[in-house]
Design a protein around this motif. Structure first.
Motif, mmCIF file in Angstrom:
data_model
loop_
_atom_site.group_PDB
_atom_site.id
_atom_site.type_symbol
_atom_site.label_atom_id
_atom_site.label_comp_id
_atom_site.label_asym_id
_atom_site.label_seq_id
_atom_site.Cartn_x
_atom_site.Cartn_y
_atom_site.Cartn_z
ATOM 1 N N GLY A 108 0.751 -1.234 0.000
ATOM 2 C CA GLY A 108 0.000 0.000 0.000
ATOM 3 C C GLY A 108 0.787 1.293 0.000
ATOM 4 O O GLY A 108 0.208 2.363 0.068
ATOM 5 N N MET A 109 2.104 1.231 -0.061
ATOM 6 C CA MET A 109 2.883 2.477 -0.093
ATOM 7 C C MET A 109 2.632 3.246 -1.386
ATOM 8 O O MET A 109 2.529 4.470 -1.371
ATOM 9 C CB MET A 109 4.373 2.191 0.053
ATOM 10 C CG MET A 109 4.805 1.870 1.458
ATOM 11 S SD MET A 109 4.661 3.277 2.576
ATOM 12 C CE MET A 109 6.085 4.242 2.114
ATOM 13 N N GLU A 110 2.530 2.554 -2.481
ATOM 14 C CA GLU A 110 2.309 3.226 -3.762
ATOM 15 C C GLU A 110 0.840 3.569 -3.969
ATOM 16 O O GLU A 110 0.499 4.622 -4.503
ATOM 17 C CB GLU A 110 2.814 2.341 -4.902
ATOM 18 C CG GLU A 110 2.765 2.990 -6.258
ATOM 19 C CD GLU A 110 3.411 2.143 -7.338
ATOM 20 O OE1 GLU A 110 3.686 2.704 -8.401
ATOM 21 O OE2 GLU A 110 3.651 0.943 -7.126
ATOM 22 N N THR A 111 -0.047 2.696 -3.523
ATOM 23 C CA THR A 111 -1.484 2.865 -3.756
ATOM 24 C C THR A 111 -2.179 3.721 -2.707
ATOM 25 O O THR A 111 -3.380 3.924 -2.775
ATOM 26 C CB THR A 111 -2.177 1.496 -3.791
ATOM 27 O OG1 THR A 111 -2.018 0.868 -2.501
ATOM 28 C CG2 THR A 111 -1.613 0.613 -4.879
ATOM 29 N N GLU A 114 9.884 14.969 3.858
ATOM 30 C CA GLU A 114 9.295 14.286 4.995
ATOM 31 C C GLU A 114 9.004 12.811 4.675
ATOM 32 O O GLU A 114 8.911 12.431 3.514
ATOM 33 C CB GLU A 114 7.998 14.985 5.411
ATOM 34 C CG GLU A 114 8.195 16.412 5.893
ATOM 35 C CD GLU A 114 8.245 17.433 4.764
ATOM 36 O OE1 GLU A 114 7.970 17.068 3.610
ATOM 37 O OE2 GLU A 114 8.578 18.585 5.047
ATOM 38 N N PRO A 115 8.844 11.966 5.702
ATOM 39 C CA PRO A 115 8.640 10.535 5.507
ATOM 40 C C PRO A 115 7.557 10.130 4.490
ATOM 41 O O PRO A 115 7.813 9.252 3.667
ATOM 42 C CB PRO A 115 8.312 10.029 6.912
ATOM 43 C CG PRO A 115 9.041 10.965 7.803
ATOM 44 C CD PRO A 115 8.941 12.307 7.125
ATOM 45 N N PRO A 116 6.376 10.743 4.480
ATOM 46 C CA PRO A 116 5.374 10.314 3.496
ATOM 47 C C PRO A 116 5.808 10.496 2.035
ATOM 48 O O PRO A 116 5.270 9.858 1.138
ATOM 49 C CB PRO A 116 4.155 11.185 3.809
ATOM 50 C CG PRO A 116 4.312 11.512 5.258
ATOM 51 C CD PRO A 116 5.804 11.689 5.440
ATOM 52 N N LYS A 117 6.805 11.334 1.817
ATOM 53 C CA LYS A 117 7.297 11.537 0.453
ATOM 54 C C LYS A 117 8.174 10.375 -0.015
ATOM 55 O O LYS A 117 8.622 10.348 -1.143
ATOM 56 C CB LYS A 117 8.029 12.871 0.352
ATOM 57 C CG LYS A 117 7.072 14.034 0.566
ATOM 58 C CD LYS A 117 7.764 15.360 0.520
ATOM 59 C CE LYS A 117 6.737 16.466 0.771
ATOM 60 N NZ LYS A 117 7.371 17.759 0.938
ATOM 61 N N GLY A 118 8.386 9.404 0.859
ATOM 62 C CA GLY A 118 9.167 8.224 0.522
ATOM 63 C C GLY A 118 8.352 7.108 -0.106
ATOM 64 O O GLY A 118 8.814 5.983 -0.202
ATOM 65 N N ARG A 119 7.157 7.426 -0.550
ATOM 66 C CA ARG A 119 6.313 6.401 -1.186
ATOM 67 C C ARG A 119 6.918 5.942 -2.506
ATOM 68 O O ARG A 119 7.546 6.726 -3.221
ATOM 69 C CB ARG A 119 4.916 6.955 -1.453
ATOM 70 C CG ARG A 119 4.141 7.244 -0.206
ATOM 71 C CD ARG A 119 2.757 7.783 -0.535
ATOM 72 N NE ARG A 119 2.003 8.038 0.669
ATOM 73 C CZ ARG A 119 1.357 7.101 1.362
ATOM 74 N NH1 ARG A 119 1.375 5.854 0.947
ATOM 75 N NH2 ARG A 119 0.705 7.412 2.452
ATOM 76 N N LEU A 120 6.687 4.704 -2.842
ATOM 77 C CA LEU A 120 7.192 4.122 -4.075
ATOM 78 C C LEU A 120 6.618 4.850 -5.290
ATOM 79 O O LEU A 120 5.414 5.081 -5.373
ATOM 80 C CB LEU A 120 6.821 2.636 -4.136
ATOM 81 C CG LEU A 120 7.374 1.842 -5.304
ATOM 82 C CD1 LEU A 120 8.897 1.832 -5.273
ATOM 83 C CD2 LEU A 120 6.832 0.422 -5.261
ATOM 84 N N ASN A 121 7.484 5.253 -6.194
ATOM 85 C CA ASN A 121 7.123 5.905 -7.461
ATOM 86 C C ASN A 121 6.348 7.208 -7.285
ATOM 87 O O ASN A 121 5.544 7.586 -8.141
ATOM 88 C CB ASN A 121 6.344 4.950 -8.370
ATOM 89 C CG ASN A 121 7.175 3.758 -8.752
ATOM 90 O OD1 ASN A 121 8.365 3.873 -9.008
ATOM 91 N ND2 ASN A 121 6.560 2.590 -8.757
ATOM 92 N N ASP A 154 -0.393 8.468 5.399
ATOM 93 C CA ASP A 154 0.786 9.272 5.745
ATOM 94 C C ASP A 154 1.138 9.151 7.224
ATOM 95 O O ASP A 154 2.314 9.111 7.592
ATOM 96 C CB ASP A 154 0.566 10.740 5.401
ATOM 97 C CG ASP A 154 0.614 11.022 3.912
ATOM 98 O OD1 ASP A 154 0.953 10.099 3.134
ATOM 99 O OD2 ASP A 154 0.324 12.169 3.533
ATOM 100 N N SER A 155 0.139 9.070 8.083
ATOM 101 C CA SER A 155 0.380 9.001 9.523
ATOM 102 C C SER A 155 1.064 7.698 9.943
ATOM 103 O O SER A 155 1.600 7.616 11.048
ATOM 104 C CB SER A 155 -0.933 9.167 10.285
ATOM 105 O OG SER A 155 -1.834 8.127 9.940
ATOM 106 N N GLN A 156 1.079 6.700 9.081
ATOM 107 C CA GLN A 156 1.726 5.424 9.375
ATOM 108 C C GLN A 156 3.204 5.429 8.974
ATOM 109 O O GLN A 156 3.915 4.471 9.224
ATOM 110 C CB GLN A 156 1.016 4.289 8.633
ATOM 111 C CG GLN A 156 -0.384 4.002 9.145
ATOM 112 C CD GLN A 156 -1.097 3.025 8.251
ATOM 113 O OE1 GLN A 156 -2.004 3.394 7.519
ATOM 114 N NE2 GLN A 156 -0.689 1.774 8.286
ATOM 115 N N ILE A 157 3.663 6.498 8.347
ATOM 116 C CA ILE A 157 5.026 6.578 7.843
ATOM 117 C C ILE A 157 5.815 7.582 8.682
ATOM 118 O O ILE A 157 5.485 8.761 8.721
ATOM 119 C CB ILE A 157 5.039 7.017 6.360
ATOM 120 C CG1 ILE A 157 4.104 6.127 5.533
ATOM 121 C CG2 ILE A 157 6.456 6.984 5.810
ATOM 122 C CD1 ILE A 157 3.842 6.658 4.131
ATOM 123 N N THR A 158 6.835 7.088 9.365
ATOM 124 C CA THR A 158 7.677 7.945 10.197
ATOM 125 C C THR A 158 9.149 7.671 9.866
ATOM 126 O O THR A 158 9.461 6.741 9.136
ATOM 127 C CB THR A 158 7.421 7.696 11.697
ATOM 128 O OG1 THR A 158 7.667 6.317 11.989
ATOM 129 C CG2 THR A 158 5.992 8.053 12.080
#
Length: 70
Positions: free
Chosen positions: A2-5, A23-30, A10-14
């Motif tokens: 679910g990182m890409e989809t 910031e961490p949420p910007k680390g999503r795949l693609n 965002d609150s689950q990504i630290t």
């Protein structure tokens, strides 16, 4: 998972630390959001952490690099 989809919110990504504008949420795949990358704040023990909310067995990890850093 679910990182890409965006199933993972965002609150689950630290992270251990983040550079300004990466910031961490910007680390999503693609992702192209904010340059498409999480960037640590010059920390030698840096990590990105994803809270999956329930126990999972992770068998594969995929990552990508922002075009800015290639």
């Amino acid at each position: 998972m679910g990182m890409e989809t965006l199933v993972i919110q965002d609150s689950q990504i630290t992270a251990s630390a983040s550079d300004v504008n990466y910031e961490p949420p910007k680390g999503r795949l693609n992702s192209d959001l904010g340059g498409g990358a999480w960037c640590a704040a010059y920390d030698t023990t840096m990590y990105l952490q994803i809270d999956l909310l329930i126990t999972h067995i992770i068998t594969e990890v995929i990552n990508n690099c922002s075009q800015k850093w290639k």
